[in-house]
Structures are given as structure tokens and as C-alpha cells.
Design a protein around this motif. Structure first.
Motif, mmCIF file in Angstrom:
data_model
loop_
_atom_site.group_PDB
_atom_site.id
_atom_site.type_symbol
_atom_site.label_atom_id
_atom_site.label_comp_id
_atom_site.label_asym_id
_atom_site.label_seq_id
_atom_site.Cartn_x
_atom_site.Cartn_y
_atom_site.Cartn_z
ATOM 1 N N HIS A 1 -22.848 -62.642 -4.612
ATOM 2 C CA HIS A 1 -22.366 -63.219 -5.875
ATOM 3 C C HIS A 1 -20.942 -63.752 -5.656
ATOM 4 N N PRO A 2 -20.655 -64.989 -6.116
ATOM 5 C CA PRO A 2 -19.366 -65.610 -5.765
ATOM 6 C C PRO A 2 -18.132 -64.784 -6.155
ATOM 7 N N GLN A 3 -18.191 -64.071 -7.286
ATOM 8 C CA GLN A 3 -17.008 -63.269 -7.674
ATOM 9 C C GLN A 3 -17.139 -61.788 -7.313
ATOM 10 N N HIS A 4 -18.357 -61.242 -7.436
ATOM 11 C CA HIS A 4 -18.479 -59.786 -7.352
ATOM 12 C C HIS A 4 -19.382 -59.337 -6.214
ATOM 13 N N GLY A 5 -19.783 -60.251 -5.327
ATOM 14 C CA GLY A 5 -20.704 -59.896 -4.247
ATOM 15 C C GLY A 5 -20.034 -58.975 -3.236
ATOM 16 N N TYR A 6 -20.859 -58.143 -2.619
ATOM 17 C CA TYR A 6 -20.341 -57.156 -1.660
ATOM 18 C C TYR A 6 -19.599 -57.826 -0.502
ATOM 19 N N TYR A 7 -20.246 -58.816 0.134
ATOM 20 C CA TYR A 7 -19.596 -59.484 1.277
ATOM 21 C C TYR A 7 -18.561 -60.506 0.838
ATOM 22 N N THR A 8 -18.756 -61.093 -0.338
ATOM 23 C CA THR A 8 -17.829 -62.128 -0.784
ATOM 24 C C THR A 8 -16.426 -61.570 -0.963
ATOM 25 N N THR A 9 -16.363 -60.316 -1.368
ATOM 26 C CA THR A 9 -15.076 -59.795 -1.835
ATOM 27 C C THR A 9 -14.362 -58.882 -0.856
ATOM 28 N N ARG A 10 -14.957 -58.537 0.266
ATOM 29 C CA ARG A 10 -14.294 -57.515 1.092
ATOM 30 C C ARG A 10 -14.658 -57.621 2.571
ATOM 31 N N ASP A 11 -13.874 -56.883 3.374
ATOM 32 C CA ASP A 11 -14.224 -56.599 4.764
ATOM 33 C C ASP A 11 -14.763 -55.172 4.776
ATOM 34 N N PRO A 12 -16.092 -55.019 4.898
ATOM 35 C CA PRO A 12 -16.677 -53.682 4.724
ATOM 36 C C PRO A 12 -16.709 -52.839 6.000
ATOM 37 N N LEU A 13 -16.180 -53.402 7.120
ATOM 38 C CA LEU A 13 -16.427 -52.778 8.421
ATOM 39 C C LEU A 13 -15.386 -51.728 8.779
ATOM 40 N N GLY A 14 -15.777 -50.795 9.635
ATOM 41 C CA GLY A 14 -14.835 -49.856 10.236
ATOM 42 C C GLY A 14 -14.762 -48.521 9.525
ATOM 43 N N ALA A 15 -13.936 -47.630 10.102
ATOM 44 C CA ALA A 15 -13.870 -46.244 9.631
ATOM 45 C C ALA A 15 -13.493 -46.181 8.156
ATOM 46 N N LYS A 16 -12.570 -47.031 7.718
ATOM 47 C CA LYS A 16 -12.130 -46.985 6.316
ATOM 48 C C LYS A 16 -13.085 -47.742 5.397
ATOM 49 N N GLY A 17 -13.995 -48.518 5.964
ATOM 50 C CA GLY A 17 -14.926 -49.308 5.154
ATOM 51 C C GLY A 17 -16.206 -48.538 4.901
ATOM 52 N N ASP A 18 -17.317 -49.241 4.876
ATOM 53 C CA ASP A 18 -18.581 -48.608 4.521
ATOM 54 C C ASP A 18 -19.478 -48.316 5.713
ATOM 55 N N PHE A 19 -19.355 -49.139 6.769
ATOM 56 C CA PHE A 19 -20.207 -48.901 7.945
ATOM 57 C C PHE A 19 -19.518 -49.469 9.181
ATOM 58 N N THR A 20 -19.943 -48.991 10.347
ATOM 59 C CA THR A 20 -19.341 -49.428 11.610
ATOM 60 C C THR A 20 -20.435 -50.024 12.476
ATOM 61 N N THR A 21 -20.173 -51.208 13.019
ATOM 62 C CA THR A 21 -21.185 -51.869 13.852
ATOM 63 C C THR A 21 -20.828 -51.723 15.336
ATOM 64 N N ALA A 22 -21.794 -52.048 16.194
ATOM 65 C CA ALA A 22 -21.618 -51.867 17.638
ATOM 66 C C ALA A 22 -20.334 -52.521 18.183
ATOM 67 N N PRO A 23 -20.032 -53.796 17.832
ATOM 68 C CA PRO A 23 -18.807 -54.373 18.404
ATOM 69 C C PRO A 23 -17.543 -53.654 17.944
ATOM 70 N N GLU A 24 -17.598 -53.003 16.773
ATOM 71 C CA GLU A 24 -16.430 -52.266 16.287
ATOM 72 C C GLU A 24 -16.332 -50.888 16.957
ATOM 73 N N ILE A 25 -17.404 -50.466 17.618
ATOM 74 C CA ILE A 25 -17.394 -49.164 18.304
ATOM 75 C C ILE A 25 -16.747 -49.300 19.676
ATOM 76 N N SER A 26 -17.093 -50.373 20.401
ATOM 77 C CA SER A 26 -16.502 -50.543 21.733
ATOM 78 C C SER A 26 -16.521 -52.006 22.167
ATOM 79 N N GLN A 27 -15.475 -52.400 22.868
ATOM 80 C CA GLN A 27 -15.379 -53.746 23.437
ATOM 81 C C GLN A 27 -16.507 -54.023 24.431
ATOM 82 N N MET A 28 -17.109 -52.950 24.985
ATOM 83 C CA MET A 28 -18.133 -53.127 26.022
ATOM 84 C C MET A 28 -19.337 -53.896 25.486
#
Ligand code: SAH
Length: 354
Positions: free
Chosen positions: A30-57
């Protein structure tokens, strides 16, 4: 309270219940209230962590795998290097750093990013600005040419429709409004042309999911790769063929109910790799391979050892944990899978040949 909730209520009051796919699209984009539209959800302080955020390898090995495909296909002089849903840009930054071992490829590559979120485009610009990336809303806008493409945890966010088998027909699962809150319901039974072939392998009460946007996208990727050459690495959780309700919501690293906090939790479904491979034809595909197996074949253990030599204490501990998290069958190693698409008559990317 979720800012989207009253908007969803009004939409349902006006037009009736919506498909699960439409609900996902509202919640995520959603342009104003969508989950991805409004934030950076990644990492320890966010909601989930993806493989590239776990290791540079992770990004390094994927980058080198694409580089090998480029070499195998005769080192084309102009290459479209693309990523779908690049998140913070970490995967592509790590891939490009590893690709510096092949300077001719860096010189040939034009970087194209397909990203819907303004918040995440800004993050990508921070890490990839030096490569003059071009951003697109849709893959169809990319220039034609040999396509080397990455997509990690992208296809799981694309909206699915869910259908429950009832006799020789199907009821679609929909999101409506009941007693002051969002609630799931089912439509009347109807035949579904797109599910005709599923009558053979499902039973009364089974649920199947269809992700039409994913199939359309992969069809376009496949057409480009079959026409101009190239390769794609699609990494995600899922299976070959869809069976069961896999819609899930994740917030602050915890599962929540998909209807509880619209726009404030990540909403995903498992990827049906079989449907993607079929849609990609006439591009070829390699056998679906577990992420852990793929990374081990590409030499993640050697790379982990080399990096470990420079680390100690807590940094070394967390590096060892990251290697395990990416590869161990009890962690991401088996749940996540890799589907590679490649030009017909050329070998699949390394780590995926049988
Ligand atoms: N690949 C990244 C991020 C995964 S999260 C990583 O592995 O860390 C999903 C990504 O897809 C985000 O960047 C999100 O903004 C983007 N996205 C979601 N829906 C999209 C759509 N319809 N079109 C383009 N990008 C989308």
C-alpha cells in the motif's frame, strides 16, 4: 492500531471480500501504509534476517557462480546484471566485490534493480551507488540482453491465491469482515481452469496456492535467458509443487497471525519451484538443490576458514554460527532451495549440476 485496518474495512464493505492475493498486496505494498513501502524490515532490530544479512559469504559465492556462468557462455560483452527485491543491497554488493576477480565481467555489466519500496531503494543506493544502478518497478522495463539475475527471498512475498478442493471444483479463500474484524471465508464452489491439472493429485479438503505474478515474471526471465543467454539464481523457501496453506506472517522475528496486524508484519507464502521452472521454459533449469548443499559445493567451508583466520573472540563465534545457519539442515540449509535457470545448450551454474 494498524493504519490499514479501517481502509481494508471500507474496501470490503464497498466491494465484498478480497482474495488472499489482494490482501497481501494491500499489506505489503500500500503506497502509504504498506509493510515494504514504509520501512527497512531487515536485520536483528527489524522483523527478519535474510541470508545475505547473515554473512558476506552468501553474496560472494552467488556472485562467483554467476561469473562462472558468464565465462561458460563465452563472456558476452554487454551483460544485464539484475536483482529482484534487493533489500538493503547487501547481496549484490558482496557479489560485485567477489566479481572483481573477473574485471572483464565488471566492465561488461550494467546493474539493474527491480524494487518496489522507496525506503529500500534508498538503502540500495548507499551500498551500490558506485555501480550506477538503475531502478525499475518491473522486470519488463529492463533493456534486452544477456541476463544474469539474482533473487533471494523475493518470490515468497509475491501474492498468492489460495483454493480449497471441494468435489470436482474449488472454493477460493478470501478475506472478509466479520464481527468487527478481518476474517477468512470461502467463496462458492467453482471450476478453476488453472487448477484443472491439480484434480489428479489432490483430495477433498486440500488447499493449493497459485502465484500468477511469480509465473509471469519467471516467464519473462526465461524468455530473455533463452533469447539472449544468461542465468538466474532464485533462492527461497518452498517446494516442488504446492500443497497446503503456507501463508505466514512474521513480526519482530516471531510468527503472528496473517490477519492480526495488516501492514505491520511481513506476509509470505512458500514458493512453488515446479511452477516457476515450468513457466521459465524454453530456458533450461537445473535440479532444485538445497541451499546448504549448493553453498558447500561452491566451497563455503574453505571461504569460512579463510575469513576465520582473521577473526577471534565474539567475532569468530558469530562467524562460525553464520556458516552453520546458512548451511545446516536444521537451520536454513534444507528449508531454503536454489532454482537455477540457464541458457539452453549451456551448462547450469556451478554447484547445481548433478
Ligand atoms: N533480497 C533481499 C530482501 C528480501 S525482502 C535479501 O535477501 O535480504 C523482499 C524484497 O522484495 C524487498 O526488497 C521488498 O521491498 C521487495 N519487493 C516486495 N514486493 C515487490 C514487488 N512487487 N516488486 C519489486 N520488489 C518487491
Amino acid at each position: 492500531m494498524s493504519a490499514l485496518l479501517p481502509l481494508l474495512e471500507a474496501r470490503i464493505a464497498a466491494e465484498g471480500p478480497m482474495s488472499v492475493a489482494e490482501y497481501m498486496t494491500w499489506c505489503l505494498l500500500h503506497p502509504q501504509h504498506g509493510y515494504y513501502t514504509t520501512r527497512d524490515p531487515l536485520g536483528a532490530k527489524g522483523d527478519f534476517t535474510t541470508a545475505p544479512e547473515i554473512s558476506q559469504m552468501f553474496g560472494e559465492l552467488l556472485g562467483l557462480a554467476l561469473a562462472q556462468s558468464w565465462v561458460d557462455q563465452g563472456r558476452p560483452k554487454r551483460v544485464i546484471l539484475a536483482e529482484l527485491g534487493p533489500g538493503r543491497g547487501t547481496l549484490m554488493a558482496d557479489a560485485l566485490r567477489a566479481m572483481r576477480a573477473v574485471p572483464e565481467l565488471i566492465a561488461a555489466a550494467e546493474l539493474h534493480l527491480v524494487e518496489a519500496s522507496p525506503a529500500l531503494r534508498a538503502e540500495q543506493a548507499k551500498r551500490l551507488g558506485g555501480f550506477a544502478p538503475r531502478w525499475h518497478d518491473s522486470l519488463a522495463d529492463l533493456p534486452e540482453g544477456p541476463l544474469f539475475l539474482l533473487a533471494n527471498e523475493f518470490f515468497d512475498v509475491l501474492p498468492v491465491r489460495q483454493f480449497l478442493r471441494d468435489g470436482e471444483g474449488w472454493r477460493e479463500r478470501v478475506v472478509g469482515w466479520h464481527e468487527g474484524q478481518l476474517s477468512f471465508g470461502l467463496t462458492d464452489i467453482a471450476p478453476q481452469a488453472a487448477l484443472e491439472h491439480r484434480l489428479a493429485d489432490t483430495e477433498q479438503g486440500d488447499m493449493v496456492e497459485i502465484c500468477a505474478p511469480a509465473e509471469a515474471l519467471v516467464q519473462e526471465v526465461g524468455r530473455r535467458i533463452a533469447t539472449h543467454g544468461g542465468a538466474a539464481l532464485v533462492i527461497d523457501y518452498g517446494t516442488w509443487g504446492s500443497l497446503g496453506d503456507t501463508l505466514q506472517a512474521v513480526r519482530s522475528h516471531e510468527r503472528t497471525a496473517p490477519l492480526d496486524t495488516p501492514g505491520e508484519a511481513d506476509l509470505t507464502a512458500h514458493v512453488d519451484f515446479g511452477a516457476l521452472a515450468q513457466a521459465a521454459a524454453p530456458a533450461a533449469h537445473a535440479p532444485l538443490t538445497a541451499q546448504g548443499v549448493f553453498l558447500e559445493r561452491l566451497g563455503i567451508t574453505e571461504r569460512a576458514r579463510a575469513l576465520a583466520a582473521r577473526l577471534q573472540g565474539a567475532a569468530l563465534e558469530s562467524h562460525i554460527a553464520a556458516h552453520r545457519r546458512l548451511t545446516h539442515p536444521g537451520e536454513m540449509g534444507s528449508l531454503f532451495k536454489v532454482l537455477a535457470l540457464h541458457a539452453p545448450h549451456s551448462p547450469p551454474p556451478p554447484g547445481l549440476d548433478t
